[in-house]
Motif scaffolding. Structure first.
Motif, PDB file in Angstrom:
ATOM      1  N   ARG A  97       0.808  -1.214   0.000  1.00 41.26           N
ATOM      2  CA  ARG A  97       0.000   0.000   0.000  1.00 41.26           C
ATOM      3  C   ARG A  97       0.845   1.270   0.000  1.00 41.26           C
ATOM      4  N   GLY A  98       2.145   1.098  -0.213  1.00 33.20           N
ATOM      5  CA  GLY A  98       3.025   2.254  -0.368  1.00 33.20           C
ATOM      6  C   GLY A  98       3.379   2.943   0.938  1.00 33.20           C
ATOM      7  N   LEU A  99       3.143   2.287   2.076  1.00 31.32           N
ATOM      8  CA  LEU A  99       3.397   2.925   3.371  1.00 31.32           C
ATOM      9  C   LEU A  99       4.732   2.512   3.988  1.00 31.32           C
ATOM     10  N   ALA A 100       5.434   1.605   3.340  1.00 30.77           N
ATOM     11  CA  ALA A 100       6.767   1.218   3.819  1.00 30.77           C
ATOM     12  C   ALA A 100       7.604   0.945   2.591  1.00 30.77           C
ATOM     13  N   PRO A 101       8.916   1.185   2.682  1.00 39.44           N
ATOM     14  CA  PRO A 101       9.761   1.042   1.505  1.00 39.44           C
ATOM     15  C   PRO A 101      10.010  -0.419   1.154  1.00 39.44           C
ATOM     16  N   THR A 107      12.508   8.683   3.159  1.00 38.53           N
ATOM     17  CA  THR A 107      12.022   9.804   3.958  1.00 38.53           C
ATOM     18  C   THR A 107      10.732   9.452   4.686  1.00 38.53           C
ATOM     19  N   LEU A 108      10.171   8.277   4.419  1.00 36.93           N
ATOM     20  CA  LEU A 108       8.983   7.833   5.159  1.00 36.93           C
ATOM     21  C   LEU A 108       9.351   7.654   6.634  1.00 36.93           C
ATOM     22  N   PRO A 109       8.416   7.962   7.553  1.00 36.71           N
ATOM     23  CA  PRO A 109       8.687   7.618   8.945  1.00 36.71           C
ATOM     24  C   PRO A 109       8.752   6.094   9.088  1.00 36.71           C
ATOM     25  N   ILE A 110       9.432   5.642  10.129  1.00 36.40           N
ATOM     26  CA  ILE A 110       9.632   4.216  10.374  1.00 36.40           C
ATOM     27  C   ILE A 110       8.689   3.758  11.482  1.00 36.40           C
ATOM     28  N   GLY A 111       8.071   2.611  11.304  1.00 42.17           N
ATOM     29  CA  GLY A 111       7.242   2.030  12.356  1.00 42.17           C
ATOM     30  C   GLY A 111       8.090   1.156  13.262  1.00 42.17           C
ATOM     31  N   LEU A 112       8.279   1.589  14.513  1.00 43.25           N
ATOM     32  CA  LEU A 112       9.013   0.761  15.486  1.00 43.25           C
ATOM     33  C   LEU A 112       8.021  -0.113  16.241  1.00 43.25           C
ATOM     34  N   ALA A 126      -5.315 -18.705  16.563  1.00 44.38           N
ATOM     35  CA  ALA A 126      -4.519 -17.864  17.456  1.00 44.38           C
ATOM     36  C   ALA A 126      -4.864 -16.427  17.110  1.00 44.38           C
ATOM     37  N   ALA A 127      -4.767 -15.555  18.115  1.00 44.28           N
ATOM     38  CA  ALA A 127      -5.052 -14.135  17.902  1.00 44.28           C
ATOM     39  C   ALA A 127      -3.871 -13.334  18.414  1.00 44.28           C
ATOM     40  N   GLY A 128      -3.523 -12.265  17.680  1.00 44.10           N
ATOM     41  CA  GLY A 128      -2.362 -11.482  18.078  1.00 44.10           C
ATOM     42  C   GLY A 128      -2.629  -9.997  18.028  1.00 44.10           C
ATOM     43  N   ARG A 129      -1.755  -9.267  18.731  1.00 38.15           N
ATOM     44  CA  ARG A 129      -1.726  -7.807  18.647  1.00 38.15           C
ATOM     45  C   ARG A 129      -0.308  -7.385  18.336  1.00 38.15           C
ATOM     46  N   PHE A 130      -0.195  -6.248  17.655  1.00 31.86           N
ATOM     47  CA  PHE A 130       1.106  -5.786  17.144  1.00 31.86           C
ATOM     48  C   PHE A 130       1.012  -4.271  17.043  1.00 31.86           C
ATOM     49  N   THR A 131       1.808  -3.548  17.831  1.00 28.93           N
ATOM     50  CA  THR A 131       1.733  -2.085  17.851  1.00 28.93           C
ATOM     51  C   THR A 131       3.001  -1.450  17.302  1.00 28.93           C
ATOM     52  N   HIS A 132       2.807  -0.616  16.288  1.00 31.31           N
ATOM     53  CA  HIS A 132       3.871   0.202  15.709  1.00 31.31           C
ATOM     54  C   HIS A 132       3.747   1.630  16.230  1.00 31.31           C
ATOM     55  N   VAL A 133       4.850   2.234  16.658  1.00 30.70           N
ATOM     56  CA  VAL A 133       4.909   3.677  16.875  1.00 30.70           C
ATOM     57  C   VAL A 133       5.750   4.262  15.756  1.00 30.70           C
ATOM     58  N   TYR A 134       5.205   5.291  15.079  1.00 31.86           N
ATOM     59  CA  TYR A 134       5.957   5.888  13.975  1.00 31.86           C
ATOM     60  C   TYR A 134       6.920   6.949  14.482  1.00 31.86           C
ATOM     61  N   VAL A 135       8.175   6.831  13.997  1.00 30.06           N
ATOM     62  CA  VAL A 135       9.213   7.774  14.408  1.00 30.06           C
ATOM     63  C   VAL A 135       9.880   8.357  13.165  1.00 30.06           C
ATOM     64  N   ASP A 136      10.456   9.525  13.366  1.00 31.40           N
ATOM     65  CA  ASP A 136      11.216  10.163  12.307  1.00 31.40           C
ATOM     66  C   ASP A 136      12.426   9.294  11.970  1.00 31.40           C
ATOM     67  N   ASN A 137      12.702   9.175  10.670  1.00 29.77           N
ATOM     68  CA  ASN A 137      13.773   8.298  10.192  1.00 29.77           C
ATOM     69  C   ASN A 137      15.124   8.702  10.788  1.00 29.77           C
ATOM     70  N   ALA A 138      15.360   9.984  10.981  1.00 30.12           N
ATOM     71  CA  ALA A 138      16.664  10.440  11.484  1.00 30.12           C
ATOM     72  C   ALA A 138      16.686  10.550  13.005  1.00 30.12           C
ATOM     73  N   SER A 139      15.729  11.276  13.586  1.00 31.92           N
ATOM     74  CA  SER A 139      15.785  11.549  15.034  1.00 31.92           C
ATOM     75  C   SER A 139      15.255  10.406  15.887  1.00 31.92           C
ATOM     76  N   ARG A 140      14.493   9.504  15.279  1.00 32.72           N
ATOM     77  CA  ARG A 140      13.855   8.409  16.009  1.00 32.72           C
ATOM     78  C   ARG A 140      12.880   8.919  17.091  1.00 32.72           C
ATOM     79  N   LYS A 141      12.388  10.148  16.947  1.00 37.45           N
ATOM     80  CA  LYS A 141      11.343  10.696  17.832  1.00 37.45           C
ATOM     81  C   LYS A 141       9.978  10.402  17.222  1.00 37.45           C
ATOM     82  N   PRO A 142       8.960  10.114  18.062  1.00 38.64           N
ATOM     83  CA  PRO A 142       7.616   9.864  17.522  1.00 38.64           C
ATOM     84  C   PRO A 142       7.101  11.045  16.712  1.00 38.64           C
ATOM     85  N   VAL A 143       6.405  10.729  15.642  1.00 38.88           N
ATOM     86  CA  VAL A 143       5.807  11.762  14.784  1.00 38.88           C
ATOM     87  C   VAL A 143       4.324  11.432  14.606  1.00 38.88           C
ATOM     88  N   PRO A 144       3.495  12.456  14.318  1.00 36.22           N
ATOM     89  CA  PRO A 144       2.080  12.142  14.039  1.00 36.22           C
ATOM     90  C   PRO A 144       1.992  11.212  12.827  1.00 36.22           C
TER      91      PRO A 144
END
Lengths: 149, 149, 149, 149
Positions: free
Chosen positions: D52-56, D65-70, D118-136
């Motif tokens: 869907r074009g949301l990750a490289p 330049t896309l934010p990274i999902g940690l 089986a059922a699972g949960r998986f949480t990504h927090v998006y961070v800036d590619n360079a600073s690794r700080k969370p971004v909207p």
């Protein structure tokens, strides 16, 4: 037992085991992949059970009458990353005991880490080897689990 | 360099590294799966290169001008099995050096094993980080590899 | 049977099976790690044996009198890389048959690849389920293996 | 968002992807090891993001330049087992959206299973590619995530 886990220090755990990291543990970002932590948890819990006589060593025929611990739930929260080739150490304690179940809390440490880099939970339900129905924790298991609480 | 490998003793190797086995390494027969040996080989060779300054540690920006070792061939022969939770030790030596390539011989040992339980080969071809074309082994690499022969 | 393998086309193989790649298959260079190819080979050979009735499906008690194929040697040569999420297809043929052994040749393909991106060998020696001594290949096995040659 | 997950039917999920199981996925009990489910979750979420074009995709320089999902948290509950060579299908939906985070719910199905094994949960927090700080969450990401809710 709340859902949220926090980065705890070493003295929150009762048993420790070393784990060597592997080249293939690192993902494209150069950090150990989130999946690998579960391989560590699984290994440390099972090795501890084998050492304490609560699970069979491979080929140990006599032990096949022991009840089997089925994994029914696992979880992990990731606070900081680690990378191969840094070795890690896993801390374990028993967090909760039920009639047939035991829930372990786990923490991932490196030599420098004052609090764990990741925290996990891992729940075994004990079942009869043949019927696969839940059974009460054997007294020997319960005594060991209480000593790890 | 012949195809067939034999169970060699420890003194046939020049470098050793410990590896902890994992619960998931065991297959349905209760033995470490044939695939896992390659994860050990990969890990021990790369950790050795990092320790000796021949490969970058994660985040080591300065090292990104080092040539990269691409894996072009691997093989393993299995003489005897091993099972989790037994820890293993991997022996390494350099078996062959080419203009751009190095072939490692590896041996898998347990504490009791007088000869290796499995023997492996692992060939890196060094390429330029940008062009991915083979380059001559840098002098520093060649000197280390010769000391491991 | 020479040591060196070459990038062969699809029509060099007799059986094909699809494999989905996994995020964790990629290493820090963004390519499937050299170890993972062996997990594919292992899976495709064993699934083929199960489909053709030559290996037991889990829980298939009747099949426990079948001889067991022990892996005694594996090897792989890597010609070009592949990356998750690209799915791959594995080609298989029987390359050599002995009294108790079978050696498979394997090739890794993507949809676009005219020749295999990697080539592998995988040798099973059949042993008695109880004594673990080599046994002659059962006639049923030999017939299937010859049809894959 | 409660802790406990239940065996849900297919129509509780918005996206499905097939996964081939591997021989090494099975543990000594002949069932897919608890760790492997997380490798499936990771793979299906990341492949969906790439499609869907949301990750490289690997080598897609423009996407850097896309934010990274940690990955900050994962969990799984196991209701019934599955074994190689049975293929599985993973269902995905978005369960929760935060300012910077997305939590996926996952379900593991076989062809016969009416509710997930089986059922699972998986949480990504998006961070800036360079600073690794969370971004909207970028608007494009948020729109896709809402369509998967």
């Amino acid at each position: 037992m709340t859902d949220r886990m926090t980065p705890e220090p070493r003295d929150a755990f009762r048993h420790f085991a070393p784990v060597t990291t592997r080249w293939a543990d690192n993902d494209v970002y150069g950090h150990v992949n989130n999946v690998v932590y579960y391989a560590w948890f699984d290994s440390v819990v099972n090795a501890m059970l084998i050492e304490r006589g609560l699970a069979p060593r491979h080929g140990d025929g006599a032990a096949q009458t022991l009840p089997i611990g089925l994994v029914v739930a696992t979880s992990c929260q990731y606070f900081a990353s680690v990378s191969f080739p840094t070795p890690v150490e896993i801390g374990v304690r028993v967090e909760a005991l039920g009639r047939s179940s035991v829930t372990y809390r786990l923490g991932v440490f490196t030599a420098e880490a004052e609090t764990c880099l990741a925290a996990g939970r891992f729940t075994h339900v004990y079942v009869d080897n043949a019927s696969r129905k839940p059974v009460p924790l054997p007294e020997g298991h319960r005594a060991v689990f209480e000593s790890l609480s």
